[in-house]
Design a protein around this motif. Sequence first.
Motif, mmCIF file in Angstrom:
data_model
loop_
_atom_site.group_PDB
_atom_site.id
_atom_site.type_symbol
_atom_site.label_atom_id
_atom_site.label_comp_id
_atom_site.label_asym_id
_atom_site.label_seq_id
_atom_site.Cartn_x
_atom_site.Cartn_y
_atom_site.Cartn_z
ATOM 1 N N LEU A 69 0.823 -1.206 0.000
ATOM 2 C CA LEU A 69 0.000 0.000 0.000
ATOM 3 C C LEU A 69 0.861 1.261 0.000
ATOM 4 O O LEU A 69 0.584 2.224 -0.741
ATOM 5 C CB LEU A 69 -0.933 -0.007 1.214
ATOM 6 C CG LEU A 69 -2.040 -1.068 1.200
ATOM 7 C CD1 LEU A 69 -2.754 -1.107 2.548
ATOM 8 C CD2 LEU A 69 -3.029 -0.786 0.076
ATOM 9 N N LYS A 70 1.914 1.265 0.806
ATOM 10 C CA LYS A 70 2.799 2.429 0.829
ATOM 11 C C LYS A 70 3.490 2.621 -0.516
ATOM 12 O O LYS A 70 3.587 3.741 -1.029
ATOM 13 C CB LYS A 70 3.840 2.273 1.944
ATOM 14 C CG LYS A 70 3.291 2.451 3.339
ATOM 15 C CD LYS A 70 4.413 2.335 4.363
ATOM 16 C CE LYS A 70 3.889 2.546 5.771
ATOM 17 N NZ LYS A 70 4.969 2.436 6.782
ATOM 18 N N LYS A 71 3.995 1.527 -1.071
ATOM 19 C CA LYS A 71 4.678 1.616 -2.362
ATOM 20 C C LYS A 71 3.721 2.078 -3.451
ATOM 21 O O LYS A 71 4.088 2.899 -4.307
ATOM 22 C CB LYS A 71 5.250 0.239 -2.722
ATOM 23 C CG LYS A 71 6.068 0.219 -4.001
ATOM 24 C CD LYS A 71 7.380 0.953 -3.845
ATOM 25 C CE LYS A 71 8.250 0.794 -5.078
ATOM 26 N NZ LYS A 71 9.536 1.493 -4.944
ATOM 27 N N GLU A 95 -1.550 11.451 0.593
ATOM 28 C CA GLU A 95 -1.984 10.291 -0.199
ATOM 29 C C GLU A 95 -2.670 9.271 0.710
ATOM 30 O O GLU A 95 -2.074 8.776 1.674
ATOM 31 C CB GLU A 95 -0.783 9.664 -0.895
ATOM 32 C CG GLU A 95 -1.071 8.416 -1.692
ATOM 33 C CD GLU A 95 -2.093 8.649 -2.788
ATOM 34 O OE1 GLU A 95 -3.052 7.853 -2.862
ATOM 35 O OE2 GLU A 95 -1.945 9.629 -3.554
ATOM 36 N N TRP A 96 -3.931 8.957 0.393
ATOM 37 C CA TRP A 96 -4.687 8.069 1.280
ATOM 38 C C TRP A 96 -4.147 6.644 1.250
ATOM 39 O O TRP A 96 -4.251 5.916 2.250
ATOM 40 C CB TRP A 96 -6.169 8.083 0.901
ATOM 41 C CG TRP A 96 -6.485 7.432 -0.410
ATOM 42 C CD1 TRP A 96 -6.519 8.014 -1.632
ATOM 43 C CD2 TRP A 96 -6.812 6.051 -0.619
ATOM 44 N NE1 TRP A 96 -6.838 7.097 -2.604
ATOM 45 C CE2 TRP A 96 -7.025 5.891 -2.014
ATOM 46 C CE3 TRP A 96 -6.938 4.942 0.220
ATOM 47 C CZ2 TRP A 96 -7.362 4.657 -2.573
ATOM 48 C CZ3 TRP A 96 -7.275 3.722 -0.337
ATOM 49 C CH2 TRP A 96 -7.489 3.590 -1.704
ATOM 50 N N LEU A 97 -3.563 6.217 0.132
ATOM 51 C CA LEU A 97 -2.997 4.871 0.085
ATOM 52 C C LEU A 97 -1.829 4.727 1.047
ATOM 53 O O LEU A 97 -1.652 3.677 1.677
ATOM 54 C CB LEU A 97 -2.542 4.552 -1.346
ATOM 55 C CG LEU A 97 -3.587 3.955 -2.292
ATOM 56 C CD1 LEU A 97 -3.001 3.782 -3.672
ATOM 57 C CD2 LEU A 97 -4.108 2.632 -1.743
ATOM 58 N N TRP A 98 -1.045 5.787 1.162
ATOM 59 C CA TRP A 98 0.073 5.739 2.108
ATOM 60 C C TRP A 98 -0.433 5.628 3.541
ATOM 61 O O TRP A 98 0.105 4.857 4.338
ATOM 62 C CB TRP A 98 0.943 6.985 1.938
ATOM 63 C CG TRP A 98 2.202 6.925 2.766
ATOM 64 C CD1 TRP A 98 3.406 6.403 2.408
ATOM 65 C CD2 TRP A 98 2.355 7.397 4.108
ATOM 66 N NE1 TRP A 98 4.311 6.512 3.436
ATOM 67 C CE2 TRP A 98 3.687 7.118 4.499
ATOM 68 C CE3 TRP A 98 1.508 8.023 5.024
ATOM 69 C CZ2 TRP A 98 4.186 7.460 5.755
ATOM 70 C CZ3 TRP A 98 2.000 8.352 6.272
ATOM 71 C CH2 TRP A 98 3.327 8.074 6.630
ATOM 72 N N TRP A 99 -1.480 6.370 3.848
ATOM 73 C CA TRP A 99 -2.046 6.296 5.193
ATOM 74 C C TRP A 99 -2.687 4.926 5.437
ATOM 75 O O TRP A 99 -2.650 4.414 6.560
ATOM 76 C CB TRP A 99 -3.080 7.406 5.385
ATOM 77 C CG TRP A 99 -2.456 8.738 5.636
ATOM 78 C CD1 TRP A 99 -2.332 9.786 4.778
ATOM 79 C CD2 TRP A 99 -1.833 9.158 6.856
ATOM 80 N NE1 TRP A 99 -1.672 10.830 5.367
ATOM 81 C CE2 TRP A 99 -1.362 10.478 6.649
ATOM 82 C CE3 TRP A 99 -1.621 8.557 8.093
ATOM 83 C CZ2 TRP A 99 -0.696 11.195 7.643
ATOM 84 C CZ3 TRP A 99 -0.956 9.275 9.083
ATOM 85 C CH2 TRP A 99 -0.505 10.571 8.859
#
Length: 387
Positions: A69-71, A95-99
């Motif tokens: 998810l972070k990548k 970025e919501w994917l990073w969170w």
Amino acid sequence: GAVLPLACGAAHHAWCRVVNVSAPRASLLAAANGTAQSAAAAASAAARLYVGLALAVGSSVFIGASFILKKKGLLRLATKGVTRAGQGGYAYLKEWLWWAGLLSMGLGEAANFAAYAFAPATLVTPLGALSVLISAILSSYFLNETLNIHGKLGCVLSVLGSTVMVIHAPEEQEVTSLGEMLVKLQDPVFVTFAVVTTAVALVLIFIVAPKRGQTNILIYILICSLIGAFSVSSVKGLGIAIKQMLQGKPVYRHPLVYILVGVLVLSVSTQINYLNKALDTFNTSLVTPVYYVCFTTTVVTCSIILFKEWNSMDPGDIIGTLSGFCTIIIGIFFLHAFKNINITWKQLMSTVVKEPSLPSHEGDCCHTLLENMESPTSAHEEDVLCS
């Protein structure tokens, strides 16, 4: 005693009187109660082991998914042309994917923390290799990263090794209170282990690391691994404290709680510091498997000494546990060491093309040379023709 009627036939009856039944009856009841308590204790231990196993596997799933998810979030930012994290940018905070990856990491670490309270560290720590496996598999599907034959073989070996370790998992001595934990921490064998480990870590930090840390990958990793043994022990102790607190006991009055918290904060911060140095200096594909092997070895050793996890194991279970651990190590090695080698199943299954056979008249040429040795001119011509 009691008088019981007995039927001896159609027309005869007998009376039996039972005398002094109190002592045998008490013994029988005590034995029955002891058997029932033993069965209940065994069932409770098995239930605790399954809960710890489920938490450990769940932790690996969350942690492995967090990297993806972070990548994924960082790659989305890269397409937008913003300053990347490696260049000092902080756009990933929007970025919501990073969170989502950060939340997944937090859930995984929380599940891992709880797993140590239910299952022995000898089982929980090696299962952390599953997070590496899950990350590799998910990256091949969602990040379009290639998982070659060596990687797939490493995944299979890691799963097999984890299964073997679960089957032969040891039973740790039950520790239900902070008082019992304090007694174990004061054991002379563990005190000796802690002093030696701390001394070696301090020598590596203040003497060896400044001189050879940039050239030897083992220096930083050994520091992380040696200190990591204390972080796992602290987590086990704090897990016991949390369970007592949920039972309504005033654990905040026990000084051991604050000692464990201090040791945990110090050890985790030291691990993060030197692990980042190792990742910044050396190749990640090399740091990850070496760190896993060293960290798991020190944690398992500390757990064996502190909680006497292997005292109740027979030789078969000991060999099975060691075999499973070695299988996981080999799997992690295959997964990382050969990640850049592109070998396909088609290449392995294809037949090797044989070299073309030598001309059939080669023997004739050699034979002609032998026959014409007396004529140098003729021999030279034949030699040229054969060549």
